[in-house]
Write a protein that holds these residues in place. Structure first.
Motif, PDB file in Angstrom:
ATOM      1  N   LYS A 118       1.737 -19.522  -6.786  1.00 11.85           N
ATOM      2  CA  LYS A 118       0.290 -19.417  -6.540  1.00 11.85           C
ATOM      3  C   LYS A 118      -0.330 -18.296  -7.378  1.00 11.85           C
ATOM      4  O   LYS A 118      -1.386 -18.478  -7.978  1.00 11.85           O
ATOM      5  CB  LYS A 118       0.022 -19.187  -5.043  1.00 11.85           C
ATOM      6  CG  LYS A 118      -1.458 -19.257  -4.686  1.00 11.85           C
ATOM      7  CD  LYS A 118      -1.650 -19.266  -3.175  1.00 11.85           C
ATOM      8  CE  LYS A 118      -3.099 -19.102  -2.785  1.00 11.85           C
ATOM      9  NZ  LYS A 118      -3.933 -20.234  -3.223  1.00 11.85           N
ATOM     10  N   ASN A 119       0.330 -17.169  -7.368  1.00 11.18           N
ATOM     11  CA  ASN A 119      -0.145 -16.024  -8.157  1.00 11.18           C
ATOM     12  C   ASN A 119       1.019 -15.499  -8.989  1.00 11.18           C
ATOM     13  O   ASN A 119       1.634 -14.480  -8.642  1.00 11.18           O
ATOM     14  CB  ASN A 119      -0.641 -14.899  -7.228  1.00 11.18           C
ATOM     15  CG  ASN A 119      -1.776 -15.329  -6.331  1.00 11.18           C
ATOM     16  OD1 ASN A 119      -2.825 -15.727  -6.804  1.00 11.18           O
ATOM     17  ND2 ASN A 119      -1.551 -15.284  -5.019  1.00 11.18           N
ATOM     18  N   PRO A 120       1.361 -16.209 -10.081  1.00 12.31           N
ATOM     19  CA  PRO A 120       2.522 -15.758 -10.862  1.00 12.31           C
ATOM     20  C   PRO A 120       2.290 -14.363 -11.440  1.00 12.31           C
ATOM     21  O   PRO A 120       1.146 -13.937 -11.586  1.00 12.31           O
ATOM     22  CB  PRO A 120       2.644 -16.815 -11.971  1.00 12.31           C
ATOM     23  CG  PRO A 120       1.397 -17.615 -11.924  1.00 12.31           C
ATOM     24  CD  PRO A 120       0.723 -17.403 -10.613  1.00 12.31           C
ATOM     25  N   PRO A 121       3.377 -13.670 -11.761  1.00 10.95           N
ATOM     26  CA  PRO A 121       3.218 -12.315 -12.287  1.00 10.95           C
ATOM     27  C   PRO A 121       2.390 -12.325 -13.562  1.00 10.95           C
ATOM     28  O   PRO A 121       2.624 -13.143 -14.452  1.00 10.95           O
ATOM     29  CB  PRO A 121       4.651 -11.875 -12.602  1.00 10.95           C
ATOM     30  CG  PRO A 121       5.538 -12.881 -11.983  1.00 10.95           C
ATOM     31  CD  PRO A 121       4.755 -14.114 -11.712  1.00 10.95           C
ATOM     32  N   ASN A 127      -4.414  -6.316  -9.533  1.00 11.46           N
ATOM     33  CA  ASN A 127      -4.946  -6.590  -8.191  1.00 11.46           C
ATOM     34  C   ASN A 127      -3.959  -6.251  -7.064  1.00 11.46           C
ATOM     35  O   ASN A 127      -4.190  -6.595  -5.905  1.00 11.46           O
ATOM     36  CB  ASN A 127      -5.362  -8.065  -8.085  1.00 11.46           C
ATOM     37  CG  ASN A 127      -6.543  -8.369  -8.982  1.00 11.46           C
ATOM     38  OD1 ASN A 127      -7.363  -7.489  -9.248  1.00 11.46           O
ATOM     39  ND2 ASN A 127      -6.626  -9.597  -9.473  1.00 11.46           N
ATOM     40  N   GLU A 128      -2.848  -5.634  -7.431  1.00 12.64           N
ATOM     41  CA  GLU A 128      -1.834  -5.163  -6.453  1.00 12.64           C
ATOM     42  C   GLU A 128      -1.340  -6.287  -5.554  1.00 12.64           C
ATOM     43  O   GLU A 128      -1.189  -6.117  -4.335  1.00 12.64           O
ATOM     44  CB  GLU A 128      -2.404  -4.001  -5.620  1.00 12.64           C
ATOM     45  CG  GLU A 128      -2.883  -2.852  -6.507  1.00 12.64           C
ATOM     46  CD  GLU A 128      -3.179  -1.576  -5.760  1.00 12.64           C
ATOM     47  OE1 GLU A 128      -3.634  -1.667  -4.613  1.00 12.64           O
ATOM     48  OE2 GLU A 128      -2.950  -0.493  -6.341  1.00 12.64           O
ATOM     49  N   LEU A 129      -1.075  -7.459  -6.169  1.00 11.90           N
ATOM     50  CA  LEU A 129      -0.621  -8.616  -5.382  1.00 11.90           C
ATOM     51  C   LEU A 129       0.877  -8.584  -5.110  1.00 11.90           C
ATOM     52  O   LEU A 129       1.383  -9.438  -4.380  1.00 11.90           O
ATOM     53  CB  LEU A 129      -0.978  -9.922  -6.111  1.00 11.90           C
ATOM     54  CG  LEU A 129      -2.469 -10.198  -6.348  1.00 11.90           C
ATOM     55  CD1 LEU A 129      -2.660 -11.596  -6.934  1.00 11.90           C
ATOM     56  CD2 LEU A 129      -3.266 -10.062  -5.056  1.00 11.90           C
ATOM     57  N   HIS A 130       1.597  -7.629  -5.726  1.00 11.59           N
ATOM     58  CA  HIS A 130       3.056  -7.631  -5.569  1.00 11.59           C
ATOM     59  C   HIS A 130       3.520  -6.700  -4.455  1.00 11.59           C
ATOM     60  O   HIS A 130       4.694  -6.320  -4.402  1.00 11.59           O
ATOM     61  CB  HIS A 130       3.723  -7.286  -6.909  1.00 11.59           C
ATOM     62  CG  HIS A 130       3.392  -8.282  -7.979  1.00 11.59           C
ATOM     63  ND1 HIS A 130       4.062  -9.471  -8.109  1.00 11.59           N
ATOM     64  CD2 HIS A 130       2.410  -8.292  -8.917  1.00 11.59           C
ATOM     65  CE1 HIS A 130       3.539 -10.160  -9.107  1.00 11.59           C
ATOM     66  NE2 HIS A 130       2.528  -9.475  -9.617  1.00 11.59           N
ATOM     67  N   TYR A 131       2.599  -6.324  -3.610  1.00 17.68           N
ATOM     68  CA  TYR A 131       2.936  -5.469  -2.467  1.00 17.68           C
ATOM     69  C   TYR A 131       2.782  -6.238  -1.163  1.00 17.68           C
ATOM     70  O   TYR A 131       1.956  -7.148  -1.055  1.00 17.68           O
ATOM     71  CB  TYR A 131       1.987  -4.274  -2.399  1.00 17.68           C
ATOM     72  CG  TYR A 131       2.090  -3.310  -3.549  1.00 17.68           C
ATOM     73  CD1 TYR A 131       3.325  -2.774  -3.911  1.00 17.68           C
ATOM     74  CD2 TYR A 131       0.955  -2.912  -4.241  1.00 17.68           C
ATOM     75  CE1 TYR A 131       3.418  -1.861  -4.954  1.00 17.68           C
ATOM     76  CE2 TYR A 131       1.039  -2.005  -5.282  1.00 17.68           C
ATOM     77  CZ  TYR A 131       2.270  -1.480  -5.641  1.00 17.68           C
ATOM     78  OH  TYR A 131       2.357  -0.593  -6.661  1.00 17.68           O
ATOM     79  N   LEU A 132       3.551  -5.816  -0.152  1.00 16.36           N
ATOM     80  CA  LEU A 132       3.385  -6.382   1.182  1.00 16.36           C
ATOM     81  C   LEU A 132       2.035  -5.980   1.744  1.00 16.36           C
ATOM     82  O   LEU A 132       1.629  -4.815   1.636  1.00 16.36           O
ATOM     83  CB  LEU A 132       4.466  -5.823   2.120  1.00 16.36           C
ATOM     84  CG  LEU A 132       5.787  -6.577   2.173  1.00 16.36           C
ATOM     85  CD1 LEU A 132       6.839  -5.720   2.836  1.00 16.36           C
ATOM     86  CD2 LEU A 132       5.620  -7.896   2.920  1.00 16.36           C
TER      87      LEU A 132
END
Ligand code: UT7
Length: 326
Positions: free
Chosen positions: A199-202, A209-214
């Protein structure tokens, strides 16, 4: 009657301890806030070169030693994790190689904090159907590498660690009496790690957008957790025709001491019959129950023929329970 029995346990916590007072220097928080709202005092943090399979390896080695079996005797490896070494191959396959478990099939499962009990459910089904006789189940997480250390809402909560159990087929009275798993994906937005998948590949944008954090909507999750777990533990004891006074030890997922106390209170159980170690470990997601179970076993809190009740709640949403006669 054919049952699934836990024949040994093992756990591993990284050496590095991160205390609440250190966190006070990193974000706008206080030891008092963290202690009162969560019960957590410190958590363990993996070193830069430690991945989930490294923690899983240490916990599994101990469980194998205690069961006095060789890794070659394992037929299946299940790793419950949301922080695997990499998307492919599975951490189960990487662990298989590290252990030399050459006769085992291996895979990972993702049920967030309920992952260990989901794994028990899968292992139980394989064993009871006669497909496998001996399974290694591991819950392992390196949450620290997916934590936004600038976000006080989440960074004070999580910790790293691993717990492992060896499960075997038995004809005796001891083992798993019930294991139940549940999901409700309509609450997916309460707890997620949105980046890195299809959905939001690296990408530079996903990083920005800091999407790789819990991410967690803590208070909303808290309310659903309390309500769901109270119903879950009552239905588990009812379906097994036992009373809560028959349970020697409640081993809950270690997310928040207030959630744990509410569940124990619904069962009418004194906290002396509840396994709590989140003060030392924080929330280690799929690893929390097997770590707590190992501590309960090695500290002599469980004896042969004791009933123990496991329960968990986490991202998905997922929730799960298991009643085991030790
Ligand atoms: O493991 C799987 C599932 N996870 C859970 O079950 C966790 C469920 N949630 C929780 O454990 C709790 O909701 C938390 C511990 C995450 C938060 O506790 P809370 O009592 O629900 O607090 P809150 O989120 O409602 O925040 C209360 C206040 C807020 O300030 P304002 O808006 O009232 O001014 C937060 O900004 O506390 C503030 N706050 C903090 N203050 C100091 C949030 N985090 C912190 C912090 N230090 N670390």
């Amino acid at each position: 009657m054919l049952r699934t029995k836990i024949v040994s346990t093992g756990s591993y916590l990284p050496e590095r301890i991160l205390s609440n007072s250190e966190l006070e220097k990193m974000v706008d928080t206080s030891d008092q806030w963290i202690t009162e709202r969560t019960g957590i005092k410190e958590r363990r943090i993996a070193s830069n070169d430690q991945a989930v399979s490294d923690l899983a390896f240490e916990a599994s080695k101990l469980a194998l030693e205690r069961a006095q079996i060789s890794a070659k005797d394992i037929e299946l490896i299940i790793v419950a994790t949301i922080t695997g070494d990499m998307p492919v191959p599975s951490s189960g396959c990487i662990l298989q190689d590290k252990l030399g478990a050459v006769n085992a099939a291996a895979f990972d499962i993702n049920a967030a904090c309920s992952g260990f009990i989901y794994g028990l459910s899968i292992a139980n089904a394989y064993i009871k159907s006669g497909v496998y006789k001996r399974i290694l189940l591991v819950g392992a997480e390196v949450l620290s590498k997916f934590t936004n250390w600038k976000d006080r809402n989440t960074c004070v909560l999580f910790g790293d660690g691993a717990g492992a159990v060896i499960l075997e087929a038995t004809d005796g009275d001891q083992g798993i009496y019930s294991v139940d798993i549940y999901s409700d994906g309509s609450f997916a937005n309460l707890l997620n790690l949105p980046g890195g998948g299809s959905k939001n590949p690296p990408s530079p944008e996903s990083l920005k957008n800091e999407l790789h954090y819990l991410q967690m909507k803590g208070n909303e999750t808290f309310k659903v957790a309390v309500k769901t777990l109270e119903q879950l533990v009552i239905s588990t004891i009812e379906k097994n025709n036992i009373k809560s006074s028959d349970i020697k030890l409640l081993i809950p997922h270690q997310a928040n001491l207030r959630i744990i106390s509410a569940t124990a209170s619904r069962l009418g159980m004194d906290m002396s019959r509840v396994m709590v170690n989140l003060n030392k470990c924080g929330n280690t997601s799929a690893a929390s129950i097997p770590i707590a179970l190992d501590e309960a076993v090695t500290s002599g809190r469980i004896e042969k023929n004791d009933y123990i009740l496991l329960e968990a709640f986490g991202g998905g949403l997922t929730w799960a329970s298991a009643l085991i006669k030790w």
